[in-house]
Scaffold this motif. Structure first.
Motif, short mmCIF file in Angstrom:
data_model
loop_
_atom_site.label_atom_id
_atom_site.label_comp_id
_atom_site.label_asym_id
_atom_site.label_seq_id
_atom_site.Cartn_x
_atom_site.Cartn_y
_atom_site.Cartn_z
N VAL A 76 51.50 44.23 38.81
CA VAL A 76 51.69 42.90 39.40
C VAL A 76 50.83 42.72 40.63
N ILE A 77 50.12 41.60 40.68
CA ILE A 77 49.44 41.15 41.89
C ILE A 77 50.08 39.83 42.30
N ASP A 93 57.07 47.47 44.17
CA ASP A 93 55.94 48.21 43.58
C ASP A 93 54.82 47.32 43.06
N VAL A 94 54.56 46.21 43.72
CA VAL A 94 53.41 45.40 43.30
C VAL A 94 52.12 46.11 43.69
N CYS A 95 51.05 45.82 42.97
CA CYS A 95 49.74 46.44 43.25
C CYS A 95 49.12 45.91 44.54
N GLU A 105 35.82 38.13 46.50
CA GLU A 105 35.72 39.53 46.91
C GLU A 105 37.10 40.15 47.07
N ARG A 106 38.03 39.41 47.67
CA ARG A 106 39.40 39.94 47.85
C ARG A 106 40.11 40.04 46.51
N PHE A 107 39.87 39.09 45.63
CA PHE A 107 40.44 39.11 44.28
C PHE A 107 39.93 40.33 43.51
N LEU A 108 38.63 40.58 43.59
CA LEU A 108 38.03 41.71 42.89
C LEU A 108 38.61 43.03 43.39
N LYS A 109 38.82 43.13 44.68
CA LYS A 109 39.40 44.36 45.25
C LYS A 109 40.80 44.60 44.68
N ALA A 110 41.59 43.54 44.59
CA ALA A 110 42.96 43.68 44.07
C ALA A 110 42.96 44.06 42.60
N VAL A 111 42.09 43.43 41.82
CA VAL A 111 42.03 43.71 40.38
C VAL A 111 41.50 45.12 40.12
N THR A 112 40.54 45.55 40.91
CA THR A 112 40.02 46.91 40.78
C THR A 112 41.12 47.93 41.05
#
Length: 232
Positions: A76-77, A93-95, A105-112
């Motif tokens: 989960v994000i 326990d969200v990511c 850039e912030r979205f990519l960091k979270a998805v990675t």
């Protein structure tokens, strides 16, 4: 294989932004769109989903309440315009927690980060790393170790690793606590905190919001795991 993701948000613009960002990330695929929690519950009952992009302020059932309902939740994000729910979200326990509006850039960091967790949750391609009713095989220090279930006192989350504690020592393995929670026999091992799973047979007594083990270790019970007391 790309992460199969579901967007749960009552704002159409949020769906558009996330979908647009996702098109530039090869390991991410948006497979569904839901605009309220009840719709998401039905979707999740019929489809395999690896990742949720979840808003908090949903109609009828709030996003965090939805997470509490799910017995087995995907990664989960959180995507929210409100920062005050971050602490409670991480207790679940969200990511990651994206505060709207967020950059690519912030979205990519979270998805990675989510992709890394997803890979850690996948079973190692070997027949040895499996649980039997009495034994657990784990990978540690580039080798496999066999543990007797009865010798495990508790498991502790350590970032992208898990410490498996016996009476006086621990083994470190590159897995998530959630993957062990799904694998270990639920009647014997109880999740009491986002960071701890305990073996019931090694619990000495309960005191306040603490679990005291027979080896003298004391573990905190998380506020979202109070019902665990009823199972110990």
């Amino acid at each position: 294989m790309p992460l199969q993701a579901l967007i749960i948000d009552d704002e159409p613009l949020a769906h558009e932004v996330i979908s647009l960002y996702a098109k530039d990330i090869p390991f991410l695929q948006i497979t569904g769109h839901c605009y309220q929690a009840t719709e998401a519950l039905e979707y999740l009952s019929r489809n395999n989903v690896d990742l949720l992009f979840l808003d908090i302020q949903l109609p009828r059932i709030k996003g965090l309440d939805l997470l509490k309902i799910l017995k087995r939740k995907p990664l989960v994000i959180i995507t929210s315009a409100f920062g005050e729910f971050a602490l409670e979200s991480f207790e679940l326990d969200v990511c990651d927690y994206l505060l709207k509006p967020f950059s690519f850039e912030r979205f990519l960091k979270a998805v990675t980060k989510a992709m890394e967790q997803h890979r850690l949750q996948q079973p190692v391609e070997t027949p040895i790393e499996k649980a039997t009713p009495d034994q657990l095989f784990i990978k540690t220090d580039k080798r496999f170790v066999q543990l007797e279930m009865k010798d495990i006192f508790y498991l502790e989350s350590a970032g992208n690793y898990v410490k498996i504690w016996t009476k006086d020592e621990f083994l470190l393995t590159p897995r998530t606590l959630t993957s062990f929670e799904e694998q270990l026999p639920a009647g014997d091992f109880i999740r009491i905190h986002k960071s701890f799973i305990v073996n019931k047979q090694h619990v000495d007594y309960l005191e306040g919001n603490m679990v005291v083990l027979k080896n003298g270790k004391t573990l905190l019970v998380g506020k979202n795991y109070k019902n665990a007391f009823k199972l110990i």
